[in-house]
Design a protein around this motif. Structure first.
Motif, PDB file in Angstrom:
ATOM      1  N   LEU A  71      -0.804  16.760   6.954  1.00  0.00           N
ATOM      2  CA  LEU A  71      -1.040  17.123   8.359  1.00  0.00           C
ATOM      3  C   LEU A  71      -0.300  16.153   9.272  1.00  0.00           C
ATOM      4  N   GLU A  72      -0.384  14.882   8.951  1.00  0.00           N
ATOM      5  CA  GLU A  72       0.310  13.879   9.768  1.00  0.00           C
ATOM      6  C   GLU A  72       1.812  14.163   9.834  1.00  0.00           C
ATOM      7  N   GLN A  73       2.349  14.576   8.694  1.00  0.00           N
ATOM      8  CA  GLN A  73       3.786  14.822   8.632  1.00  0.00           C
ATOM      9  C   GLN A  73       4.165  16.141   9.290  1.00  0.00           C
ATOM     10  N   THR A  82       0.827  -1.210   0.000  1.00  0.00           N
ATOM     11  CA  THR A  82       0.000   0.000   0.000  1.00  0.00           C
ATOM     12  C   THR A  82       0.865   1.266   0.000  1.00  0.00           C
ATOM     13  N   HIS A  83       2.043   1.159   0.600  1.00  0.00           N
ATOM     14  CA  HIS A  83       2.945   2.308   0.590  1.00  0.00           C
ATOM     15  C   HIS A  83       3.538   2.529  -0.798  1.00  0.00           C
ATOM     16  N   GLU A 116     -12.152  26.044  -3.590  1.00  0.00           N
ATOM     17  CA  GLU A 116     -13.513  26.531  -3.842  1.00  0.00           C
ATOM     18  C   GLU A 116     -13.478  27.905  -4.507  1.00  0.00           C
ATOM     19  N   LEU A 145       2.006   1.892  -3.552  1.00  0.00           N
ATOM     20  CA  LEU A 145       0.949   2.527  -4.345  1.00  0.00           C
ATOM     21  C   LEU A 145       0.926   4.035  -4.087  1.00  0.00           C
ATOM     22  N   GLY A 160      -3.316  22.893  10.640  1.00  0.00           N
ATOM     23  CA  GLY A 160      -4.761  22.844  10.429  1.00  0.00           C
ATOM     24  C   GLY A 160      -5.299  24.041   9.666  1.00  0.00           C
ATOM     25  N   ALA A 192      -4.498  15.947   2.140  1.00  0.00           N
ATOM     26  CA  ALA A 192      -4.212  16.825   3.276  1.00  0.00           C
ATOM     27  C   ALA A 192      -3.902  16.039   4.544  1.00  0.00           C
ATOM     28  N   SER A 193      -4.582  14.910   4.740  1.00  0.00           N
ATOM     29  CA  SER A 193      -4.348  14.176   5.989  1.00  0.00           C
ATOM     30  C   SER A 193      -2.885  13.740   6.077  1.00  0.00           C
ATOM     31  N   TRP A 194      -2.314  13.351   4.967  1.00  0.00           N
ATOM     32  CA  TRP A 194      -0.901  12.941   4.974  1.00  0.00           C
ATOM     33  C   TRP A 194      -0.004  14.122   5.339  1.00  0.00           C
ATOM     34  N   ARG A 249      -8.561  24.066   1.140  1.00  0.00           N
ATOM     35  CA  ARG A 249      -9.934  23.787   0.732  1.00  0.00           C
ATOM     36  C   ARG A 249     -10.627  25.059   0.260  1.00  0.00           C
ATOM     37  N   SER A 307      -4.408  23.769   6.058  1.00  0.00           N
ATOM     38  CA  SER A 307      -5.216  22.739   5.420  1.00  0.00           C
ATOM     39  C   SER A 307      -6.594  23.293   5.060  1.00  0.00           C
ATOM     40  N   LYS A 308      -7.177  24.030   6.009  1.00  0.00           N
ATOM     41  CA  LYS A 308      -8.476  24.650   5.724  1.00  0.00           C
ATOM     42  C   LYS A 308      -8.359  25.654   4.578  1.00  0.00           C
TER      43      LYS A 308
END
Lengths: 754, 754
Positions: B706-708, B652-653, B724, B655, B713, B702-704, B720, B716-717
């Protein structure tokens, strides 16, 4: 013993010779490869060599007796072939010698034959006794028990229905021509009606059992046969019949319900219009009461105001038409009127025009059409008058004075259809998963280049991750929908607004889930999944439209969000801006507690698998989104932006809220349900399924949780890791989990799944 | 002036009467509604009232002269109807009075008629001059210029080709029967061959121009006509012809290439086998050289070792067969051999068995089949012997000694096909987007309940978000693929391993993107998108398999990841574990710098739109994933886990790494390209497109990030929010962006898009 006749040198080649000659034909490639190996094999004596080479001449094949003898030699050893060995046949030979002699070295010349001939166990495994080392699927759980848990109260009805589906009329075949496909589906629907399934949800007086929940359960099972059949069935008995049952009164029931349930009277549900897909309240068709003749005149004003996509339109003789009811020059809003559209000879009634919608991506067994009405008159009695009536004196009367409330009360009675659509989508996802998993438990894929036997597709981690969380979701949504339908059918609950909102949200997330799952299954089966014979393509085409019909998912999710914002006090389906705005004030104070830093980074397995954590996380998201959406709307309104515009500006946030609420609802329904499972083994399994669903859903939205500071980076990574781990943990049981769906064997006709 | 004849009271009703009587029929509902409004209108004098009521009697309709006079009265005012007004007709009436009199109040009785009659501007707009207030699409940019940028060097070839597509043979129609569909597609392919397109990529000696990049460009345009046509064309000229061109030598070229380019010799590319979908190296078909007769014997050993899914199998008289070449008892690995499969009368050659694959989800105009060979002999010369040959003395010879390297060199020459598949997928996505956008610029959806005219679908933020980032991605991938094909065709670059890796990765992300986009477009068009006549369904069915054929996306992404891990030094397509492991040591030291906290939370627009930020973010992800995957593999190997198993565990990594690398590649190719656009206006537009693509891709992952801890936050917002915002900013230009794809008008036949 006969085997004593052979030297170890010869004996080791016997299994190979047996395989080579078993189809009575020694091919050129086989000769040369085997010859070369024997020539180079310096462990052979001169005698061995001569004996072996003697069997490589095409002109002198071994006699039948010889072959039979070899077989005996092999069988007598009682050694089994292990397909998962790196070199199954060479290893088998080695074991044969071990069986008879002291020394048994591994002969690499045999290995060379095995590689160069390119033969795999599936070419010859019928010749040997097989030993399965790695179990393909475990039998720790019992699929019959899982199925029983899912069937719940309706077990016997569902079992009977699955038996009914054994009739050859339900056999699957490729159908390309819409006319014959439609004719066949009509026959299937009539067959089901004859068996009593059409009237199932109607009162006993009209041939039914008034059992809507059981109706929904069998509806899902219809998807195992064919999507067109399910949809046509739903249109005839659920939509057309349902409108008579729920919007009509005794005179209508007496006149039409029995015949409808028997499919003697075929009808359609004429609501949607070309120009106004999702805006039912804005339909343009008029139903004008003419006092002089005591009739109602049905009329399509503009060219694009025709009824659109009406299922059963080409077979029906009656339509339940939704139109603006105008009495004494006043529009009383949308009402349903029964309008005959064809006569006894199946000729169109004057003034009615019907056009075939033509071919579609799927559901080509459903006869969708467009309908125009030109000043078509029907008796006043044809108004389905439960919620609004025209009195004999020509005046309009309704017990519900507020036209908006009246409209949504009417629509609300039809919301059961949305639950059924979700159920049908779920059925499609289940069948696709069953096909993909059964295929992945048979199909082998390349791996380590030195290994002869390829790995099972299902053993790949990426494959597990593609299919297992989807299987878990099926279990969750199954239980949730059963619960929903029970609540919806509970006659002691009069205010259905909450359940209608919930059905809207669940229909959206479940039909999207179904489409994504079916697509994943198609890809997981590779090119095989693309062949019609393997049935995933039909599911793909049929389920696709479920995201659009019975309410477009984007529209429904916004309705669900408005429901949440107004605490389910607003009228269902209503724009409901005012109601929502009124309620916002109260909720805006609803601030959330700060999250404890230890909680944010807690990656203990116990915590991650804890229902309390899941429930809190889902509830936090719903509340947080409710709060922020409310704040945004309030700010816009404060700035003088009209409420309609304000809602438009937060549209994407409303969608997020609608989804969040629906996932929370599904999870908590399922989690609560698992507690009620008496048998501990199954309860623990359901709890694992529950955890997988929760972690997978949280992972999907991890960026939001990270943004909010609800979880930290390490916890986010832990979510991913545990989704993978649970998927792998469930690997031995995946066949059983699929069988637990209870899809009848006679409905699993795809060649790759048998 | 004639209008002086009317009092203001009468004048204001004239537009309504004109509309009502314009179809020469006053319906019942219209009578009563209008009558009631007039009765309640207390601003009318007795005379006004009598005059008006006089025109509501069906028995005495206004004379033709009267109607004509009304029309004149209306026209003379020069007032235009504004459809986007809340009450267009009432407002129009109000303006008429303003035109003639001092006072002009808004008459709410008129409004009541407008609401109760339920008439919308589209019912009567043909009767008035229309004023468009809100522009549906801006003309600030010129679609012709955008198209020119995308066409690049191949503009004239593409333009000519698009003209060729005007021939009626390319008209679209619904085709349900595979036999007639296939026959028609064959005719189309022959037509294109006659026009010289078949041989395009071949040397001039054989009727071509040796222009592979132009070939790829026209290939994409074929998708605007039909997927089956594109695929059959690709099989005949790209795969079959390509194998002769690239794996064969002059004798093969002389014998077959001209005839292949003219579609006089129809051939198929027999590589894939039923049992071994993605594992070409493991094909079981044998090609055994028999010295005695100087022939090669082609043989299918097991029942499931047949060639599977072979396009053109039912029309071909020759196959390029990939088989294990066995010479003197030794397997030299997979080679391609030309095998006649049908004679001059189109009868099967003895020993060849072909079965129709039957109906598929899409591409039913392509005749896919299964092929079995039973000891079929062909002359030694039929071996495509560029990389491996059997000498006249019966010995095998190859300049490339390493069998693995030989194998991947052969495959590598065929990688152009992958770029073409990506291009075709892109073409499908573009056409679906064009249909969906054109529909959304016409279709109106319900909104504020008090407004008569509904909003355009395209004006909904959620709709913009669904379609605009996808349009941006099309621009990015278009330029990237053009660049890729240029590099691939560059004969000065001998080592193609890097480009092959890149093509594998891009093919995966682009075909997935295409499928997701087409699905989004289907849903964005609602039920209309589900009708075959609107052509999205065909694209859906056809493009679906692109994720599987010419290499399954999951397999290709892992290859791409291995390429990245080994710095493109490993053999392409190879399991390549050893090569990768060797190189890991060097890279494991490649630690990344810590990110500056100001950077982590920088939400300035300038920063967020900065190419430097995008490039850094994408590159950071690729490097970080490379590092962590390498570390994981090393740890597993240290623990004694075999390398094959270790790679399986990080699947999975891999990929994720393959995707990350491909997105980075696409972005940076596009971003660098935008700098070369000379015209500033267009350059800025392309930069905006580039920013939208980048932010949208970053947001998706974004989750990746953020994790790193790479972004915080708030950032990230902000991602988005800006996705838009950019989607909304591009709203006025969306029609132009779509037209910039250059899809010929004659290929846009969907009723909802015209």
């Amino acid at each position: 013993m006969e085997t004593k006749n052979y030297s170890p040198g010869i004996l080791q080649y016997i299994p190979f010779f047996y395989v080579i000659w078993s189809d009575n034909l020694l091919s050129y490639s086989e000769t040369s490869v085997v010859k070369k190996a024997i020539e180079q094999d310096d462990t052979l004596t001169k005698e061995d060599y001569n004996y072996l080479i003697g069997y490589l001449d095409k002109k002198t094949p071994p006699a039948y007796q010889e072959l039979k003898h070899w077989k005996k030699v092999i069988s007598n050893t009682k050694i089994k072939l292990v397909e998962s060995d790196t070199y199954p046949l060479s290893t088998f030979s080695q074991k044969m010698i071990c069986h008879h002699f002291d020394e048994c070295p591994f002969n690499s010349h045999l290995k060379d034959i095995e590689i160069n001939l390119g033969i795999q166990p599936n070419h010859y495994n019928h010749l040997f006794e097989i030993e399965i080392i790695k179990e393909i699927t475990s039998s720790y759980y019992n699929p019959v028990e899982l199925d029983a848990i899912l069937k719940g109260d309706h077990a016997s009805i569902i079992d009977t229905f699955r038996d009914v589906l054994k009739d050859p009329i339900f056999n699957w075949s490729i159908k390309r021509d819409k006319e014959s496909f439609r004719a066949h589906v009509l026959k299937q629907v009539e067959f089901l009606a004859k068996e009593g399934y059409g009237a199932m949800a109607y009162p006993t007086l009209y041939g039914g059992t008034e059992n809507m929940p059981a109706y929904a359960a069998i509806f899902e099972n219809m998807m195992y046969v064919d999507g067109s059949m399910a949809v046509k069935f739903g249109v005839q008995f659920g939509l057309f019949g349902g409108s008579i049952q729920k919007l009509g009164t005794k005179k209508h029931h007496d006149a039409y319900l029995s015949e409808t349930g028997k499919a003697k009277l075929l009808g359609c549900f004429a609501m949607t219009e070309t120009g106004h897909g999702s805006n039912v309240r804005g339909v343009k068709t008029t139903a004008t009461y003419d006092k002089e003749t005591d009739t109602i005149i049905i009329h399509t004003p503009g060219k694009n105001d025709n009824k659109e996509y009406i299922g059963n339109a080409l077979h029906s003789s009656m339509a339940s038409v939704f139109a603006q009811l105008i009495v004494e020059g006043k529009n009383h809003g949308v009402h349903a009127i029964l309008v005959p559209i064809r006569d006894a000879e199946h000729k169109l009634i004057p003034g009615v025009t019907i056009e075939d919608n033509g071919y579609k991506l799927g559901l080509n067994g459903v006869d969708n059409g467009k309908i125009w009405f030109h000043q078509v008159r029907v008796p006043r009695e044809n108004l389905l008058n439960k919620y609004g009536d025209i009195k004999p004196d020509g005046t309009y009367h309704s017990d519900i004075e507020n036209p908006s409330k009246r409209f949504f009360t009417m629509l609300g009675t039809l919301v059961g259809g949305r639950i059924c659509v979700a159920r049908a989508g779920l059925g499609g996802a289940k069948k696709a998963l069953a096909i993909a998993v059964k295929h992945a438990l048979k199909r082998r894929q390349f791996n380590d280049s030195v290994k002869i036997q390829e790995d099972l597709l299902m053993d790949y981690p990426s494959h597990q991750l593609r299919l297992t969380p989807a299987i878990a979701s099926c279990y969750v949504y199954d239980i949730t929908l059963t619960h929903m339908m029970k609540e919806y059918s509970d006659t002691t609950v009069l205010d259905k607004r909450k359940i209608e909102t919930q059905a809207a949200g669940l229909k959206s997330i479940i039909t999207w889930f179904a489409n994504n799952t079916i697509q994943e299954c198609r890809e997981a089966c590779g090119g095989k999944g693309y062949l019609m014979e393997n049935q995933i393509t039909d599911l793909k085409g049929d389920v696709d439209i479920f995201t659009t019909f019975e309410g477009d998912n984007h529209v429904l999710l916004q309705l669900a969000a408005k429901g949440v914002l107004s605490d389910f006090k607003s009228e269902f389906n209503s724009a409901g801006f005012t109601a929502v705005l009124k309620l916002l004030g109260a909720r805006i104070g609803d601030k959330l507690n700060t999250i404890n830093p230890i909680y944010i980074n807690n990656t203990d397995k116990d915590h991650l698998y804890d229902v309390k954590f899941h429930k809190h996380a889902f509830n936090y998201r719903t509340r947080r989104l409710t709060y922020t959406v409310a704040m945004r709307i309030r700010d816009y309104v404060k700035k003088g932006i009209p409420s309609y515009q304000a809602f438009l500006k937060v549209q994407t946030h409303l969608l997020a809220l609608g989804k969040a609420y629906s996932v929370e609802l599904a999870y908590s329904t399922f989690a609560d349900f698992t507690d009620t499972i008496k048998d501990e083994k199954n309860r623990l399994l359901f709890q694992k399924i529950s955890a997988l669903y929760a972690l997978h859903e949280l992972k999907k939205d991890a960026s939001w949780y990270l943004e909010q500071g609800y979880i930290g980076g390490t916890k986010s990574k832990a979510l991913r890791k545990h989704v993978e781990r649970l998927s792998t943990e469930l690997r031995p049981h995946i066949g059983v989990l699929i069988d637990g769906f209870g899809i009848p064997e006679h409905c699993m006709e795809a060649p790759i799944a048998t």
